[in-house]
Design an enzyme around this catalytic site. Structure first.
Site, PDB file in Angstrom:
ATOM      1  N   HIS A  51       9.493 -37.995  23.465  1.00  0.00           N
ATOM      2  CA  HIS A  51       9.519 -37.602  22.046  1.00  0.00           C
ATOM      3  C   HIS A  51      10.771 -36.778  21.719  1.00  0.00           C
ATOM      4  CE1 HIS A  51       5.566 -39.176  20.934  1.00  0.00           C
ATOM      5  NE2 HIS A  51       5.184 -38.828  22.140  1.00  0.00           N
ATOM      6  N   ASP A 104      13.773 -38.484  21.616  1.00  0.00           N
ATOM      7  CA  ASP A 104      14.752 -39.443  21.083  1.00  0.00           C
ATOM      8  C   ASP A 104      14.946 -39.292  19.574  1.00  0.00           C
ATOM      9  OD1 ASP A 104      12.182 -40.403  20.644  1.00  0.00           O
ATOM     10  OD2 ASP A 104      12.656 -42.492  21.143  1.00  0.00           O
ATOM     11  N   ASP A 130      15.155 -48.146  25.166  1.00  0.00           N
ATOM     12  CA  ASP A 130      14.644 -49.250  25.982  1.00  0.00           C
ATOM     13  C   ASP A 130      15.717 -50.307  26.200  1.00  0.00           C
ATOM     14  OD1 ASP A 130      12.376 -47.783  25.731  1.00  0.00           O
ATOM     15  OD2 ASP A 130      11.332 -49.185  24.415  1.00  0.00           O
ATOM     16  N   TYR A 170       2.102 -40.657  15.828  1.00  0.00           N
ATOM     17  CA  TYR A 170       3.547 -40.661  16.068  1.00  0.00           C
ATOM     18  C   TYR A 170       4.275 -40.241  14.791  1.00  0.00           C
ATOM     19  CZ  TYR A 170       8.212 -42.675  16.952  1.00  0.00           C
ATOM     20  OH  TYR A 170       9.564 -42.865  17.092  1.00  0.00           O
TER      21      TYR A 170
END
Length: 382
Positions: free
Chosen positions: A33, A35, A169, A219
């Site tokens: 968390h 990023d 990713d 989120y």
């Protein structure tokens, strides 16, 4: 993974042979968390990947076969040719993002398959995007560098899949390097390879096999908390754009200006940014015990301060502690998925046996276990 089945299927479908490419899934050792707060992350490419065989077919159509699903589709390369099958949207999106950047992409035939476990937080979708991005770029000599390929994969998620993901990713899948993790600055995209050669230790993921419904709404709420606190701090310190720029003293100054919930969320993020930097220093010194300690601290923070854990994840983390595992934490957004564990070789088997048996007894669910090794990123296979 053995690519024989891909080759056989490609030959039987298209009567010819193409070129083989691969791109891996990823883990993130620490830095959760961070990023979207413009902080750092510490991913590494793993030995589980997507593979494709590909060959231009001289038409303006893509013919694709998903070996693991036994499904095929055909689509054109214009914006309104978006295929119906969800897996095909990834391939289409990569082509479209390249075309939007001025590249000449033409029709091709492809078969793909992979061994990145789905739903385990190892980013099978980024592996698929990076695999096709690398392959198409190479086949048509498009000249995109790995930075641009990572951005193409991210834009594919945003524009064709409908997932507003960060870039970690795809970056890890494109830039992975055996024996190294990647310390990525999520604001500047500057990166540094950090040595990861855990002699005497193994990296193990234990999948809870649960996914709680909360994930997406929670989120967004966490993100709003972080933005609210950054805005409050900015009034006193104009240089603070994101929480990554703040420290705990600055946070204390605004304790009366933000909600108690927002405060504790921000405290986790500021601490996590520092934990990651400390873990990098420990890795450079070969000090895996300190790395493990930081992982446990992250789990406690994610569970109690950021509140994105769940009973299943906390239970696996507790078992790791009892078994003497060096480091353990929830990996990914939370509310399910995997714990990532740094385990001494001699404790590995006993830990896995205990985790599997007691977890299944308690939750009536069989967890899945994946040993992972840090490997290279996207590449052509000889």
């Amino acid at each position: 993974m053995d690519t024989t089945k891909i080759r056989e299927k490609f030959k039987s479908l298209y009567g010819t042979e193409g070129a083989l490419y691969t791109s891996p899934g990823r883990i993130n050792l620490i830095g959760e968390h961070t990023d979207y707060n413009a902080g750092f992350v510490l991913p590494g490419a793993i030995d589980k990947a997507m593979y494709c065989e590909i060959k231009p077919n001289g038409t303006n159509k893509v013919r694709a076969y998903a070996l693991d699903l036994g499904e095929s589709t055909e689509f054109g390369l214009e914006e309104n040719d978006l295929p119906a099958k969800s897996w095909a949207k990834y391939i289409f999106g990569v082509c479209r993002e390249m075309i939007k950047r001025g590249a000449k992409v033409e029709g091709f035939d492809t078969v793909f398959s992979g061994d990145v476990p789905l739903g385990a937080g190892m980013s099978s979708s980024a592996a698929l995007e990076s695999c096709f991005g690398f392959a198409i770029n190479d086949q048509y000599n498009l000249g995109f560098d790995r930075f641009e390929l990572a951005k193409i994969g991210q834009a594919t998620e945003h524009n064709y899949v409908g997932v507003k993901c960060g870039i970690m990713d795809q970056f890890a899948s494109c830039f992975g390097k055996e024996g190294s993790l990647i310390r990525l600055d999520c604001r500047s995209l500057e990166y540094e390879y950090v040595p990861f050669n855990p002699k005497g230790y193994r990296l193990v993921l234990v999948n809870t096999c649960v996914a709680h419904e909360l994930a997406s709404s929670a989120y967004n709420k966490r993100r709003e908390s972080c933005e609210a606190v950054a805005a409050a701090i900015r009034k006193h310190h104009p240089e603070v754009e994101f929480l990554r720029d703040a420290n705990l003293d600055m946070l204390k100054e605004v304790a009366n200006e933000v909600s108690a919930e927002d405060y504790i969320r921000a405290e986790f993020v500021i601490e996590e940014v520092q934990r990651l930097l400390d873990a990098c220093e420990a890795l450079k010194a070969g000090d895996y015990e300190t790395v493990g300690k930081k992982m446990y601290e992250t789990h406690i923070g994610l569970s109690r301060k950021y509140e994105v854990s769940c009973p299943e994840l906390d239970y696996l983390n507790d078992i790791a502690r009892v078994c003497g595992v060096t480091g353990s934490r929830v990996m990914g957004g939370g509310f399910g998925g995997c714990t990532i564990n740094l385990v001494k070789d001699e404790l590995h088997d006993a830990f896995i046996e205990r985790a599997m048996n007691s977890y299944e007894q308690k939750f009536k669910i069989k967890p899945k276990v994946y040993d992972v090794v840090i490997k290279d990123g996207a590449r052509k296979l000889s």
